[in-house]
Design a protein around this motif. Sequence first.
Motif, PDB file in Angstrom:
ATOM      1  N   ALA A   1      -4.205  16.040  -3.336  1.00 24.87           N
ATOM      2  CA  ALA A   1      -5.358  15.532  -2.595  1.00 24.87           C
ATOM      3  C   ALA A   1      -6.427  15.036  -3.562  1.00 24.87           C
ATOM      4  CB  ALA A   1      -5.921  16.617  -1.688  1.00 24.87           C
ATOM      5  N   TRP A   2      -6.666  15.810  -4.623  1.00 25.46           N
ATOM      6  CA  TRP A   2      -7.648  15.412  -5.641  1.00 25.46           C
ATOM      7  C   TRP A   2      -7.233  14.100  -6.306  1.00 25.46           C
ATOM      8  CZ3 TRP A   2      -7.057  14.767 -10.949  1.00 25.46           C
ATOM      9  CH2 TRP A   2      -8.231  14.683 -11.699  1.00 25.46           C
ATOM     10  N   LEU A   3      -5.953  13.965  -6.652  1.00 23.18           N
ATOM     11  CA  LEU A   3      -5.455  12.760  -7.310  1.00 23.18           C
ATOM     12  C   LEU A   3      -5.638  11.531  -6.417  1.00 23.18           C
ATOM     13  CD1 LEU A   3      -3.859  11.381  -9.622  1.00 23.18           C
ATOM     14  CD2 LEU A   3      -1.760  12.006  -8.387  1.00 23.18           C
ATOM     15  N   ILE A   4      -5.261  11.666  -5.157  1.00 24.19           N
ATOM     16  CA  ILE A   4      -5.373  10.523  -4.234  1.00 24.19           C
ATOM     17  C   ILE A   4      -6.835  10.133  -4.071  1.00 24.19           C
ATOM     18  CG2 ILE A   4      -5.003   9.788  -1.846  1.00 24.19           C
ATOM     19  CD1 ILE A   4      -2.554  11.752  -1.844  1.00 24.19           C
TER      20      ILE A   4
ATOM     21  N   TRP B   1       0.837  -1.208   0.000  1.00 22.54           N
ATOM     22  CA  TRP B   1       0.000   0.000   0.000  1.00 22.54           C
ATOM     23  C   TRP B   1       0.874   1.260   0.000  1.00 22.54           C
ATOM     24  CZ3 TRP B   1      -2.996  -3.221  -1.440  1.00 22.54           C
ATOM     25  CH2 TRP B   1      -3.782  -4.100  -0.707  1.00 22.54           C
ATOM     26  N   HIS B   2       1.908   1.279   0.844  1.00 20.51           N
ATOM     27  CA  HIS B   2       2.787   2.444   0.912  1.00 20.51           C
ATOM     28  C   HIS B   2       3.570   2.650  -0.379  1.00 20.51           C
ATOM     29  CE1 HIS B   2       2.042   2.085   5.278  1.00 20.51           C
ATOM     30  NE2 HIS B   2       2.355   3.381   5.322  1.00 20.51           N
ATOM     31  N   LEU B   3       4.071   1.531  -0.938  1.00 24.55           N
ATOM     32  CA  LEU B   3       4.844   1.645  -2.178  1.00 24.55           C
ATOM     33  C   LEU B   3       3.966   2.200  -3.301  1.00 24.55           C
ATOM     34  CD1 LEU B   3       7.368   1.247  -3.875  1.00 24.55           C
ATOM     35  CD2 LEU B   3       6.699  -1.159  -4.202  1.00 24.55           C
ATOM     36  N   GLY B   4       2.746   1.677  -3.402  1.00 28.55           N
ATOM     37  CA  GLY B   4       1.829   2.176  -4.436  1.00 28.55           C
ATOM     38  C   GLY B   4       1.561   3.661  -4.273  1.00 28.55           C
ATOM     39  N   LEU B   5       1.379   4.097  -3.024  1.00 32.37           N
ATOM     40  CA  LEU B   5       1.147   5.525  -2.771  1.00 32.37           C
ATOM     41  C   LEU B   5       2.335   6.362  -3.236  1.00 32.37           C
ATOM     42  CD1 LEU B   5      -0.302   7.966  -1.528  1.00 32.37           C
ATOM     43  CD2 LEU B   5       0.643   7.295   0.696  1.00 32.37           C
ATOM     44  N   LEU B   6       3.532   5.906  -2.935  1.00 30.79           N
ATOM     45  CA  LEU B   6       4.729   6.654  -3.329  1.00 30.79           C
ATOM     46  C   LEU B   6       4.876   6.707  -4.848  1.00 30.79           C
ATOM     47  CD1 LEU B   6       7.004   5.245  -0.522  1.00 30.79           C
ATOM     48  CD2 LEU B   6       6.474   7.678  -0.843  1.00 30.79           C
ATOM     49  N   LEU B   7       4.566   5.611  -5.510  1.00 34.14           N
ATOM     50  CA  LEU B   7       4.605   5.619  -6.978  1.00 34.14           C
ATOM     51  C   LEU B   7       3.564   6.584  -7.541  1.00 34.14           C
ATOM     52  CD1 LEU B   7       5.043   1.787  -7.631  1.00 34.14           C
ATOM     53  CD2 LEU B   7       6.776   3.576  -7.942  1.00 34.14           C
ATOM     54  N   LEU B   8       2.394   6.614  -6.910  1.00 29.13           N
ATOM     55  CA  LEU B   8       1.351   7.541  -7.338  1.00 29.13           C
ATOM     56  C   LEU B   8       1.841   8.981  -7.209  1.00 29.13           C
ATOM     57  CD1 LEU B   8      -1.648   7.982  -8.188  1.00 29.13           C
ATOM     58  CD2 LEU B   8      -2.208   8.039  -5.752  1.00 29.13           C
TER      59      LEU B   8
ATOM     60  N   LYS C   1       4.828   9.957  -7.317  1.00 28.20           N
ATOM     61  CA  LYS C   1       5.872  10.178  -8.337  1.00 28.20           C
ATOM     62  C   LYS C   1       5.279  10.408  -9.722  1.00 28.20           C
ATOM     63  CE  LYS C   1       9.484   7.581  -8.600  1.00 28.20           C
ATOM     64  NZ  LYS C   1      10.260   6.323  -8.743  1.00 28.20           N
ATOM     65  N   GLY C   2       3.973  10.170  -9.852  1.00 31.10           N
ATOM     66  CA  GLY C   2       3.337  10.329 -11.153  1.00 31.10           C
ATOM     67  C   GLY C   2       3.240   9.041 -11.928  1.00 31.10           C
ATOM     68  N   GLU C   3       3.548   7.925 -11.287  1.00 29.95           N
ATOM     69  CA  GLU C   3       3.510   6.617 -11.959  1.00 29.95           C
ATOM     70  C   GLU C   3       2.227   5.890 -11.550  1.00 29.95           C
ATOM     71  OE1 GLU C   3       7.160   4.642 -10.968  1.00 29.95           O
ATOM     72  OE2 GLU C   3       8.393   6.356 -11.587  1.00 29.95           O
ATOM     73  N   GLU C   4       1.102   6.382 -12.087  1.00 27.92           N
ATOM     74  CA  GLU C   4      -0.197   5.870 -11.660  1.00 27.92           C
ATOM     75  C   GLU C   4      -0.396   4.409 -12.044  1.00 27.92           C
ATOM     76  OE1 GLU C   4      -3.798   8.336 -11.862  1.00 27.92           O
ATOM     77  OE2 GLU C   4      -2.554   9.878 -12.790  1.00 27.92           O
ATOM     78  N   ALA C   5      -0.043   4.055 -13.260  1.00 30.22           N
ATOM     79  CA  ALA C   5      -0.247   2.667 -13.702  1.00 30.22           C
ATOM     80  C   ALA C   5       0.552   1.707 -12.831  1.00 30.22           C
ATOM     81  CB  ALA C   5       0.155   2.526 -15.172  1.00 30.22           C
ATOM     82  N   GLU C   6       1.802   2.073 -12.529  1.00 28.23           N
ATOM     83  CA  GLU C   6       2.649   1.221 -11.695  1.00 28.23           C
ATOM     84  C   GLU C   6       2.069   1.097 -10.279  1.00 28.23           C
ATOM     85  OE1 GLU C   6       3.593   3.574 -13.637  1.00 28.23           O
ATOM     86  OE2 GLU C   6       5.152   2.839 -14.998  1.00 28.23           O
ATOM     87  N   ALA C   7       1.520   2.230  -9.767  1.00 27.68           N
ATOM     88  CA  ALA C   7       0.919   2.205  -8.437  1.00 27.68           C
ATOM     89  C   ALA C   7      -0.239   1.224  -8.386  1.00 27.68           C
ATOM     90  CB  ALA C   7       0.442   3.609  -8.058  1.00 27.68           C
TER      91      ALA C   7
ATOM     92  N   GLU D   1      -3.423  10.236   3.848  1.00 28.58           N
ATOM     93  CA  GLU D   1      -2.514  11.057   3.048  1.00 28.58           C
ATOM     94  C   GLU D   1      -3.260  12.193   2.350  1.00 28.58           C
ATOM     95  OE1 GLU D   1       1.098  12.433   1.483  1.00 28.58           O
ATOM     96  OE2 GLU D   1       0.589  11.125   3.182  1.00 28.58           O
ATOM     97  N   ALA D   2      -4.487  11.924   1.875  1.00 28.55           N
ATOM     98  CA  ALA D   2      -5.283  12.965   1.217  1.00 28.55           C
ATOM     99  C   ALA D   2      -5.590  14.097   2.196  1.00 28.55           C
ATOM    100  CB  ALA D   2      -6.577  12.375   0.667  1.00 28.55           C
ATOM    101  N   GLU D   3      -5.938  13.737   3.427  1.00 30.05           N
ATOM    102  CA  GLU D   3      -6.240  14.754   4.440  1.00 30.05           C
ATOM    103  C   GLU D   3      -4.998  15.568   4.783  1.00 30.05           C
ATOM    104  OE1 GLU D   3      -7.902  12.412   7.540  1.00 30.05           O
ATOM    105  OE2 GLU D   3      -9.890  12.264   6.594  1.00 30.05           O
ATOM    106  N   ARG D   4      -3.836  14.908   4.824  1.00 29.15           N
ATOM    107  CA  ARG D   4      -2.586  15.637   5.090  1.00 29.15           C
ATOM    108  C   ARG D   4      -2.308  16.646   3.978  1.00 29.15           C
ATOM    109  NH1 ARG D   4       3.072  15.482   4.525  1.00 29.15           N
ATOM    110  NH2 ARG D   4       3.027  13.878   2.921  1.00 29.15           N
ATOM    111  N   ARG D   5      -2.516  16.229   2.727  1.00 26.55           N
ATOM    112  CA  ARG D   5      -2.273  17.123   1.593  1.00 26.55           C
ATOM    113  C   ARG D   5      -3.259  18.305   1.604  1.00 26.55           C
ATOM    114  NH1 ARG D   5       2.763  16.063  -0.540  1.00 26.55           N
ATOM    115  NH2 ARG D   5       3.099  13.813  -0.383  1.00 26.55           N
ATOM    116  N   GLU D   6      -4.486  18.032   2.024  1.00 24.26           N
ATOM    117  CA  GLU D   6      -5.476  19.095   2.090  1.00 24.26           C
ATOM    118  C   GLU D   6      -5.060  20.158   3.103  1.00 24.26           C
ATOM    119  OE1 GLU D   6     -10.206  19.717   3.188  1.00 24.26           O
ATOM    120  OE2 GLU D   6      -9.338  17.709   3.143  1.00 24.26           O
TER     121      GLU D   6
END
Length: 739
Positions: A101-104, A43-50, A52-58, A88-93
């Motif tokens: 936040a919108w992306l997550i 879950w954490h790795l996918g979030l970090l990839l997201l 980074k802009g690597e949505e498909a990889e996430a 994470e979305a709430e932290r970004r907000e």
Amino acid sequence: MITNIDNWQQLAEQCLIKGNYAQAASLYEQAIEQEPSIISYYWHLGLLLLLKGEEAEAQMIWMLPLAEADTEHLPKLTNELFQLLQTEAERREKLAEYSLAWLIRQHMREINPSYINNLLQILIFSLKLEKFEEIDDLNKWGLIESLKAKEDVEIDIELLIQVLKEFLNNIPLNPINLNLIEASLPYFSDTHQCFSILLPAAMQIGHTLRQPMLAASILELHLRLEPDNVEILRHLATFYQDACNYSQGIETARLCYSLSEALADKIFALHLLLRGLMSAGGYWQAICTTCQELETVYKQFIQAQPISLEEGRILRLLTPSFAIPHIKDTPADFRAIHNKVAEIFYTDIQALGQSQDKNYHRPIVKYQALSTSTKKLKIGYVSYALRNHSVGWLARWLFQHHDRDKFDIHTYFVNYKLVNDHLQEWYLIQAGKARKLGMNGLEIADKIYQDEIDILVDLDSITLDITSEVMALKPAPIQVTWLGWDASGIPAIDYFIADPYVLPEDAQNYYTEKIWRLPKTYIAVDGFEVGVPTLRRDDLDIPMDAVVYLSAQRGYKRHPETTKWQMQIIKEVPNSYFLIKGLAEEETIKRFFYQIAEEEGVDCSRLRFLPQVHSESVHRANLGIADIVLDTFPYNGATTTLETLWMGIPLVTRVGEQFAARNSYTMMMNAGITEGIAWTDEEYIEWGVRLGRDEALRQQVALKLKASRQTAPLWNGKQFTREMEKAYEQMWQRYIEGK
């Protein structure tokens, strides 16, 4: 290789916070290699990839454990992932990083499409980021259906309120948007909470953005919660009428009156009813009855003083007077009532200002050493109408010709809105120091006081309650009413600008303001823009040799007695036709004219009803189809009279006693024309017939009007401005001398 679990996870967290996503992702990749069974690492790795802009990889990383999970454990796993993303979305907000936040939250929606609070958050971020294509996906998301179902919905009401506020303030309304508002209503246990959201939004949409039917649609939704909410009904009646839905506006005003108990509320409900009846035109019996009731309630209100009122009710006291001079020409009687109401208005507004520590008094000693020869006077103009409006068209020459070396001009735009209005844009350039303001009278008065205005000129009079409030607060030592309407009667106003003709000699007996008569005219223009006409006689099936009469006034000014005179003129002039133009309810105004025509023995086939045109310059050009213009009474034309005279068309007017019944008289006198000025009802008919039958006389008047463009005071904006400036200087001199 990772050797200390606590240390590397702390390091990964620090990298995430600092935005070093690649290093944090590398740490989680190593952790997965060592402990591939720990699901949270994915879950954490996918979030970090997201991030980074690597949505498909996430998404691929998240799918690895989900694809292998059995049915029993799948909900638990997806919930863990959802919670991580939400944190994470709430932290970004909180960091105002709305794009992330919108992306997550978009990925949270893919995990749990039916979670309403997340959908609401996405909507908020879409509005902040102007991703309006997302808003169009409301139906696709199923949000509205879920809200309507109201099953298993744990909704954050504060979040819903925030969504509605953002929604109403930021995007154009359409049926889908209204559906969202409608679906949200059942969640409001407190109807006032809903009221406080929908009413301000409707007022903004209806008044400032000038979309009254959309505003009405919003208020109709609130009526489902409170069918008898008088405040909602007040505004709803106004919006219906503004949208020319007169019948519904009239019925809503009647309902509003039936539900009103306090005298102040009854006064305004009667105003709304009169507004609808008069705008539609033709409902004369109802208009007279309602006007009589208004005067009765006004008298009851005066006798019942003192009455404690809050700001909203105070502001609604003066505007209803606007209707009465349209119905009868009895200025002494009218002002006896109106001035008392204006005094109550002033007293209440002053008390309101004092309760909020608003004290605008300046010691006169500050100015006594400053005569007009040593001081550059600060002149302030306040109005909502410096735009595509009659006041806007007529006031511009004063602004254009002001001597900026002697006068420091400040302009206060009430209820300013950036719209495609070239006249408003012109005023912004000519306005000197321009203040773009809203609808808060106390704030506007503060600005005027802070600018240390010497003479404040009100261009609205009682046609706008906010401007009346500003004037009642007295933010300037000298205050003047000019142009917008008759004098308001507010004791805080010192002078009312007039001329030798527009008020009778004894008018000071019933005015509280000092009447300041300019030497020639209270209004002058250098001319009007004239476009290409769109009307031809053959289009209207009118013979080329016919005599064409025209009356171009809105329904407000249609009085049956004047209309009878007009029909008698048509009857007496062979081969004559009558063109009728002006905003009104089409079928009602036709019935009104047809009935009077039949009563006076005039064939209705001699009447023509003209459509509105959306260009003032074309409207003026189309006046040229007329041989004679017939004025209204007891409320004359003003802008239309000036336009008629500028186009060189003879005008017949009946002179009365009140300001509104003498506008055309002063304009004709200041254009050098007496032909067509009637002092009795009989003279009005006589002039109309004479001008219709005597083509040579019409040509003579037209030639005089054409020549007057070069010589008459009415067409000399520069000279008029000098006279206004001289008046300002004299007012200032009187002030510093304590007179």
